[in-house]
Structures are given as structure tokens and as C-alpha cells.
Design an enzyme around this catalytic site. Structure first.
Site, PDB file in Angstrom:
ATOM      1  N   ASP A  93     -10.236  -9.186  17.613  1.00  0.00           N
ATOM      2  CA  ASP A  93     -11.227  -9.564  18.628  1.00  0.00           C
ATOM      3  C   ASP A  93     -10.657 -10.553  19.636  1.00  0.00           C
ATOM      4  O   ASP A  93      -9.660 -11.238  19.373  1.00  0.00           O
ATOM      5  CB  ASP A  93     -12.494 -10.141  17.972  1.00  0.00           C
ATOM      6  CG  ASP A  93     -12.219 -11.377  17.117  1.00  0.00           C
ATOM      7  OD1 ASP A  93     -11.145 -11.447  16.482  1.00  0.00           O
ATOM      8  OD2 ASP A  93     -13.079 -12.280  17.089  1.00  0.00           O
ATOM      9  N   GLU A 156     -12.585 -13.337  14.213  1.00  0.00           N
ATOM     10  CA  GLU A 156     -11.872 -14.621  14.128  1.00  0.00           C
ATOM     11  C   GLU A 156     -12.348 -15.597  15.198  1.00  0.00           C
ATOM     12  O   GLU A 156     -12.490 -16.794  14.948  1.00  0.00           O
ATOM     13  CB  GLU A 156     -10.360 -14.396  14.274  1.00  0.00           C
ATOM     14  CG  GLU A 156      -9.510 -15.589  13.829  1.00  0.00           C
ATOM     15  CD  GLU A 156      -9.343 -16.662  14.883  1.00  0.00           C
ATOM     16  OE1 GLU A 156      -9.044 -17.806  14.525  1.00  0.00           O
ATOM     17  OE2 GLU A 156      -9.521 -16.366  16.085  1.00  0.00           O
TER      18      GLU A 156
HETATM   19 ZN   LIG Z   1      -6.350 -15.919  17.972  1.00  0.00          ZN
END
Ligand SMILES: [Zn+2]
Length: 386
Positions: A93, A156
Site C-alpha cells: 500500500d 502498513e
Molecule cells: Zn513504507
């Protein structure tokens, strides 16, 4: 066997195909927690990795959010059974919303090395480097010494609320962990990362008329202010602690004693000791006012990964780069990521293996093609020998 010098020379012949692949992965946009786009990206990445890969769906989405890829190890006569795998940790992401690519497409600068576009540095370039590293090994007839697993989470950038479970599961029994986050300035590897937590502190007071019945009330706002002041004093007294009160809400109007108030608080800490002291103070608060009721809820948490200058993995990587005449600096990161977890568990961990660049999360994000080729060779050489 593949010599590190051979791997680097070979990597440097793949500039054009790396650029093509890098552009492809950047163009497949992946804002955090967008299951549809993550599934499309995961399918493409799984194909590029040429490995056995599982795509693991997020409970709230149609699936395909996270990815785990597996490669066999060749083993050596010295390796008994159960010697552990090498875990690579990455994320797919980015912080950019879908559509950014139309305004800011993937571009190679005139210098022939600097690449710009949303997510080139954090961390699509790292994923391309892993693909190339595995390709280099198979082209030279080499193989990783230990089994390799690559975990690519898709959340993340929002604190890995779901992906961290996957990282924890695959960290079990790991011999070493390489994090593929962007490096520190100058390409330095990360051998420690500050931990971070977000906590919501809520106060329930007793509402009352601020003029006629003030004594009957208990101000939730006054209580919250006192709590925050005491927390700030605690943070100031601890080494490597940082506190930021991000939001405050509460109360209704000036002539009413506030019956509720809350704050969202961000904490950062470099060592487990500071983490414990800071979180302990915040999560078990003692009210100053007898009738005030406090409750604290952890919204997200990454543990401190304390820096160890004698990190054995870092020494191996530095030595490998040294065979090419490259100096690989080491440092510790102020920001947290998924390797905080493995580092805090005491599993040998090094992060920052992505290509050099700068400007993560910003408009001027950029990364270096030549560095990507070096990182791919470095990862390949490490997996071959470690
Ligand atoms: Zn990163």
C-alpha cells in the site's frame, strides 16, 4: 554458487526491464485498505515473483489484500533440519489516493537514474528489487541457502492493523528478517526503529450548571487537562520519549460543567523501558478528581526496536557491499514499521533494504534506479550465502 560481483554485474544489465516493471507496479495504484485495487496488484505481483504465493484476504474485503510468497532453500551440509527461514517484510500500500498517478505519472528524469511517481520509493521499488533478486539467483543457477518467505501487507501505512498478525505468524521460527522499507538518507540501513502508539484517553465527569451548581459538577475537561499535563511531565522525564496530543474534544457550552472530554495521543519511544513507563502511565491513569472516571484505549501499537550496533545481519550485509567497494552506513529510524515487531522479539532484523531515494509520502518522492539494481544484487547475495 554465485559470486557477489557476478550478481552485481548481471543486475546492472537489467535497467530497462526494471524500469518497465517499476512503472507497471506504480501505475497499479494501491491506497491502503482498498481491497479491489489490492487484489489486482497482488495478482500482478504474485506473477512477477515467480514463486508459490498465497493471497490473503482482509476480513472486511473481498480478498487478495496481503500476499505471502515462498521459495525453497537449497540447504548446506551444516544446516540441520529446522534451521529457520529468511523472512522478507514488505508492503504494497501507499499513502496516495487512487487517481494520483494521472496527475503525477511515473517518470525517469534526464539523469537516467532518478525515478518519480507515487510510491516509487515507499515502496514499489523495493518489490521490484525482490523480483530481480530472485531472478538473478535463478539465472546464475544459484538458490537461497535457507527457505525464503516474503510477506507483503496492504495496510502498513495505516499501522498494519491486520497485516501485523501475518508478519508475527511468519516471523515464528525465522532465522533472519530483512525489511524492505526505504533506507535512511544516503541509503543507510536501519538497525533500530522507534516504537509508536496511539491511545484515546476518555474522561467522564459530572455535568452541572456552571454558575448555580458548579460544586455539584466534575469537569471532564479540567480533569483531562490535568492528566495531559502530568503525562507531558512523565514524557519529559524519560529518555527518547515523545508525546503529541493530536486531538481534543469535549464539553458542550461555557455555562455547563463538561461531563465528557477525550484526547487522542501519539507516543514514540526508542527503548522497551521507555515504552513501558510511558504506556504504563497512560493506560492505567489515576484520576485527580474523585468522581471523574478515566478510560484509555490503545488504537494502534508498534513496539520499540532498540538499536544494537553489533547487529550480526548488518555486519554481513556491510561485508557483502564491501566486496563491491560500496560503503553501507547504518542508523536508527525515528519512524515505525512492521520490522519493529520482529526486532522487538529479538529476531535478527535489518530494515531499509529498499533502493535509495527521498521524499516518502510527499509530492517530490523519488528513488534511484542504480541503487535499486545494487539492492537487488545485495539481497540476492545475502540470501545465497546467509
Ligand atoms: Zn513504507
Amino acid at each position: 554458487m554465485a559470486e557477489p560481483t557476478e550478481l552485481l554485474a548481471l543486475a546492472r544489465t537489467f535497467g530497462d526491464s526494471v524500469l518497465e516493471r517499476w512503472e507497471r507496479l506504480v501505475s497499479l495504484e494501491t491506497p491502503s485498505a482498498d481491497p479491489g485495487r489490492a487484489a489486482v496488484f497482488g495478482k500482478d505481483l504474485a506473477a512477477g515473483l515467480a514463486a508459490t504465493a498465497d493471497r490473503i484476504g482482509h476480513p472486511s474485503g473481498p480478498g487478495g489484500d496481503h500476499l505471502v510468497a515462498y521459495w525453497n532453500g537449497r540447504g548446506t551440509p551444516d544446516d540441520g533440519p529446522g534451521t529457520g527461514h529468511t523472512l522478507l517484510v514488505a508492503h504494497s500500500d501507499t499513502v496516495f489516493e487512487a487517481g494520483t498517478i494521472a496527475r503525477r505519472p511515473f517518470t525517469l528524469a534526464k539523469d537516467g537514474d532518478t525515478v518519480t511517481g507515487p510510491g516509487v520509493f515507499d515502496m514499489k521499488g523495493s518489490l521490484v528489487a525482490v523480483e530481480l533478486a530472485m531472478d538473478l539467483l535463478s539465472r546464475t543457477g544459484a538458490a537461497p541457502r535457507r527457505p525464503v518467505r516474503l510477506v507483503v501487507v496492504n495496510d502498513e501505512e495505516i499501522g498494519s492493523p491486520d497485516g501485523s498478525r501475518l508478519v508475527a505468524r511468519h516471523a515464528e521460527g525465522a532465522h533472519a528478517v530483512l525489511g524492505l522499507e526505504p533506507p535512511l538518507p544516503g541509503g543507510a540501513l536501519k538497525i533500530g526503529r522507534r516504537g509508536v502508539a496511539r491511545v484515546r484517553l476518555s474522561v467522564r465527569g459530572v455535568g452541572a450548571h456552571a454558575g448555580l451548581d458548579a460544586a455539584l459538577g466534575v469537569s471532564a475537561i479540567d480533569e483531562l487537562v490535568d492528566q495531559l499535563a502530568s503525562l507531558r511531565a512523565t514524557a519529559a522525564s524519560l529518555p527518547d520519549a515523545a508525546l503529541n496530543v493530536g486531538t481534543i474534544t469535549g464539553g458542550t457550552r461555557a455555562n455547563v460543567v463538561a461531563d465528557h472530554a477525550e484526547a487522542e495521543i501519539g507516543l514514540r519511544y526508542a527503548t522497551p523501558e521507555t515504552e513501558q513507563a510511558l504506556l504504563g502511565a497512560l493506560l492505567t491513569p489515576t484520576p485527580v478528581r474523585e468522581r471523574a472516571v478515566l478510560s484509555a484505549r490503545t488504537l494502534s501499537h508498534r513496539p520499540a526496536w532498540a538499536m544494537d550496533p553489533a547487529n550480526p545481519l548488518a555486519a554481513e550485509l556491510v561485508a557483502l557491499a564491501g566486496t563491491w567497494g560500496l560503503k553501507l552506513p547504518l542508523g536508527s529510524s525515528g519512524g515505525a514499521g512492521d520490522t519493529n515487531l520482529t526486532g522487538a522479539l529479538g529476531i535478527p532484523t535489518v530494515d531499509g533494504l529498499g533502493p535509495a531515494g527521498a521524499g516518502a509520502h510527499g509530492e517530490d518522492e523519488h528513488a534511484s534506479l542504480s541503487s535499486l539494481l545494487e539492492r537487488a544484487a545485495l539481497i540476492a547475495a545475502f540470501l545465497e550465502s546467509h
